[in-house]
Enzyme design. Structure first.
Site, mmCIF file in Angstrom:
data_model
loop_
_atom_site.group_PDB
_atom_site.id
_atom_site.type_symbol
_atom_site.label_atom_id
_atom_site.label_comp_id
_atom_site.label_asym_id
_atom_site.label_seq_id
_atom_site.Cartn_x
_atom_site.Cartn_y
_atom_site.Cartn_z
ATOM 1 N N GLU A 53 71.268 36.405 53.940
ATOM 2 C CA GLU A 53 71.025 37.480 54.899
ATOM 3 C C GLU A 53 71.806 38.715 54.479
ATOM 4 O O GLU A 53 73.027 38.784 54.637
ATOM 5 C CB GLU A 53 71.444 37.067 56.305
ATOM 6 C CG GLU A 53 71.187 38.140 57.352
ATOM 7 C CD GLU A 53 71.612 37.705 58.747
ATOM 8 O OE1 GLU A 53 71.642 38.558 59.644
ATOM 9 O OE2 GLU A 53 71.931 36.521 58.928
ATOM 10 N N GLY A 104 85.023 31.542 46.588
ATOM 11 C CA GLY A 104 83.691 31.968 47.001
ATOM 12 C C GLY A 104 82.620 31.232 46.227
ATOM 13 O O GLY A 104 81.602 30.803 46.789
ATOM 14 N N LEU A 156 83.113 34.522 53.691
ATOM 15 C CA LEU A 156 84.346 35.297 53.617
ATOM 16 C C LEU A 156 85.475 34.440 53.063
ATOM 17 O O LEU A 156 85.733 33.342 53.557
ATOM 18 C CB LEU A 156 84.734 35.814 55.006
ATOM 19 C CG LEU A 156 86.083 36.540 55.113
ATOM 20 C CD1 LEU A 156 86.043 37.842 54.322
ATOM 21 C CD2 LEU A 156 86.433 36.824 56.576
ATOM 22 N N VAL A 157 86.127 34.939 52.033
ATOM 23 C CA VAL A 157 87.366 34.346 51.525
ATOM 24 C C VAL A 157 88.494 35.276 51.931
ATOM 25 O O VAL A 157 88.378 36.503 51.766
ATOM 26 C CB VAL A 157 87.317 34.180 49.991
ATOM 27 C CG1 VAL A 157 88.664 33.680 49.461
ATOM 28 C CG2 VAL A 157 86.213 33.213 49.598
#
Length: 470
Positions: free
Chosen positions: A285, A263, A252-253
Site C-alpha cells: 500500500e 526491514g 517500520l524499523v
C-alpha cells in the site's frame, strides 16, 4: 523641515490627526521548530538532550491546518518515548504566554491527539522502565515465530557479557488479540512521526496481522528478554473465487536499528508466509521510494535463484549480444514471457507489476559490464521500453497532450491541453511550438531513461551485496 526654536509658541494644526494603534497578530511558531522527540531505553536518558533524537517526517502536519502553535514565547517541547514499554512523556518550557489574536494552543490536548493514552506523567513514565521491563516478552509470548536468525549488525555490542544471544526473531500475531492491539496503540505515534502519510489501522478488523522483529537475549539461567526492533502490518483480502491477497500496509524499523537488515527480514518473513500459505500474491500500500527499492532488491534476489526463469533470462542476454536490436528482440527485452509472469505469481507470489520492475535488473546483473556493445544494446532496450510506455499513455488519452506555455499574468507557466492531429498542416507559429515541444519531450524522455538506468544499476549493486552476505 522647519526647526522649532525654544520659547516659540506652538502653532495649532487646523486639523488634528488621530493616531490609531494596531495590535500585533501572533505569527505562531511552527511545531517543527520547537519540538524534539527522543527515544530512550532507561531512566538515566530521560531529560538528557544528548539522547537519541529522531527526525520526524513533518510535525507541522499534526498541529492544525497551518501547523503552528500560538500564544507562547520561547517555547520548547521535549518528548521522551520509551523503547521498553512505548509510553511517552512530554515536557514544556516557555518564557510567557499571551493571546495574540489566535488564542493560546492547548499543548496537552494537542499532544494527546498524537500520542493518546500512551502519554503519561513523569513519575509514571520513569516507573514504567522497571514496571514494564518485560512488556514486549509478555505480549509476544504466544506469537508464532516465522523466522529465527543469528544476531545481525552491531547489535552484539549491546549484549551483556553474561548473556547468551539466541536470535533475532520475527513473530506473527493477530491485531485482534487485545494485548497486541494495546501494544500497537502505543506504536501509532511512531507511525505518525516517522512514516509519510502514516495513519492508524483498525485493530478491530480480524484480517489485520502484525509481524514483530525482536532481539531475543537469553541469560545463563535460561531466562530471556525481548527488545522490539520494528514491525510490519499486513491485511488479508479476499480474492475471487477462493484465495486471499496479502497487502503490506505499514512497515517500520526503529531509527536506531535501521540499516542493519531488519526491514529486509520483515519482508522476507511476509514472503515466506505468503508462499507457505499459498495466498494469491503480495502487494504493497503506497510504499515509499526506499521501501520500493528494498522490495525490488529482495524480489530480484529471489528471482535470480528461480530455476524456471533462467532460460528466459538467458534468451534475453543472447539477444543483447547481437549486432543490432530488431523489433522482436526489443519486445523480448521489454518484458518476460506472459506464461512466466503467471508461474512467478503462483510460485513466488510476486505480482505482475512488481515482476516487470525486476525484469530489467535480472538481465543487467547477468551482463558483462566490459562488453560495450551488449551494454549499449541494453540501454537502447530500456529507452525503447520507456518510450513505449509514454506513447501508450498518449494513445490512451486519444491524442490529447498537456504542455506548458508562458503567460502574461505573473505566473511562470500555464498548462494547456491540445488535440494533436498529424494529418493537418500547421502554420509557422504552431510548427515552431510543436518543434519546441518535441525537443522538450525528447529531453524529458532522455532524463527518464537515465534515471531508469541509474535505478537499475543501484538495485543490481544492492542485490550483489545481499548475495555476498548469504
Amino acid at each position: 523641515m522647519a526647526l522649532k526654536h525654544k520659547g516659540e509658541e506652538p502653532v495649532p494644526d487646523a486639523k488634528k490627526r488621530k493616531r490609531v494603534g494596531f495590535t500585533k497578530i501572533d505569527p505562531g511558531i511552527e511545531a517543527n521548530e520547537c519540538i524534539k522527540v527522543f527515544l530512550v531505553k532507561n531512566q538515566d536518558e530521560v531529560g538528557d538532550r544528548s539522547s537519541f533524537c529522531i527526525d520526524p517526517v513533518d510535525l507541522n502536519q499534526l498541529f492544525g491546518e497551518d501547523g503552528k502553535i500560538y500564544g507562547y514565547k520561547g517555547l520548547k517541547i521535549d518528548i521522551w518515548l520509551s523503547i521498553v514499554s512505548f509510553h511517552g512523556y512530554a515536557e514544556f518550557t516557555f518564557e510567557s504566554t499571551s493571546d495574540g489574536g489566535k488564542g493560546i494552543t492547548d499543548l496537552k490536548t494537542a499532544l494527546q491527539n498524537i500520542f493518546g493514552e500512551s502519554l503519561i506523567e513523569k513519575a509514571d513514565f520513569l516507573e514504567s522502565f522497571s514496571r514494564e521491563s518485560q512488556c514486549i516478552r509478555t505480549v509476544l509470548s504466544d506469537g508464532a515465530v516465522v523466522r529465527s536468525v543469528p544476531l545481525m549488525g552491531d547489535e552484539t555490542s549491546e549484549t551483556h557479557v553474561d548473556a547468551e544471544v539466541s536470535a533475532v526473531e520475527v513473530i506473527r500475531m493477530n491485531l485482534l488479540n487485545m494485548p497486541v492491539g494495546l501494544l500497537y496503540s502505543r506504536l501509532i505515534p511512531l507511525v505518525l512521526l516517522l512514516v509519510e502519510g502514516g495513519s492508524p489501522i483498525d485493530i478491530a478488523d480480524p484480517r489485520w496481522e502484525i509481524y514483530f522483529v525482536v532481539k531475543k537475549t537469553r541469560d545463563k539461567s535460561g531466562d530471556y528478554s525481548m527488545k522490539l526492533l520494528g514491525f510490519a502490518a499486513a491485511y488479508l483480502f479476499y480474492h475471487y473465487p477462493d484465495s486471499t491477497r496479502l497487502r503490506i500496509s505499514q512497515i517500520l524499523v526503529l531509527p536506531q536499528y535501521q540499516g542493519k537488515g531488519y526491514g529486509r527480514l520483515l519482508l522476507e518473513s511476509v514472503n515466506f508466509v505468503a508462499v507457505s500459505e499459498n495466498v494469491y500474491d503480495v502487494t504493497f500500500e503506497e510504499p515509499s521510494e526506499y521501501l520500493q527499492h528494498l522490495r525490488t532488491c529482495i524480489d530480484t534476489l529471489r528471482l535470480l535463484s528461480f530455476e524456471p526463469l533462467k532460460s528466459a533470462i538467458n534468451s534475453a542476454i543472447s539477444s543483447l549480444k547481437e549486432g543490432n536490436l530488431c523489433k522482436k528482440t526489443s519486445k523480448l527485452l521489454s518484458g518476460p514471457p506472459p506464461r512466466m509472469t503467471e508461474i512467478v505469481r503462483q510460485k513466488l507470489k510476486i505480482n505482475k507489476k512488481q515482476f516487470l520492475r525486476c525484469w530489467e535488473v535480472l538481465i543487467y546483473v547477468n551482463l558483462d559490464p566490459k562488453d560495450k556493445k551488449c551494454m549499449d544494446n541494453f540501454k537502447t532496450s530500456v529507452s525503447d521500453r520507456v518510450r513505449s510506455d509514454i506513447l501508450d499513455k498518449d494513445s490512451e488519452n486519444n491524442g490529447k497532450r498537456l504542455i506548458e506555455v508562458p503567460n502574461d499574468y505573473g505566473h511562470d507557466m500555464t498548462f494547456i491541453v491540445f488535440q494533436s492531429n498529424t494529418d493537418e498542416e500547421v502554420d509557422d507559429q504552431n510548427g515552431s511550438l510543436a518543434s519546441d515541444q518535441s525537443t522538450t519531450q525528447e529531453e524529458q524522455l532522455n532524463q527518464l531513461v537515465d534515471k531508469q538506468m541509474k535505478d537499475i544499476i543501484e538495485i543490481a549493486k544492492k542485490v550483489s551485496s545481499f548475495d555476498n552476505k548469504q
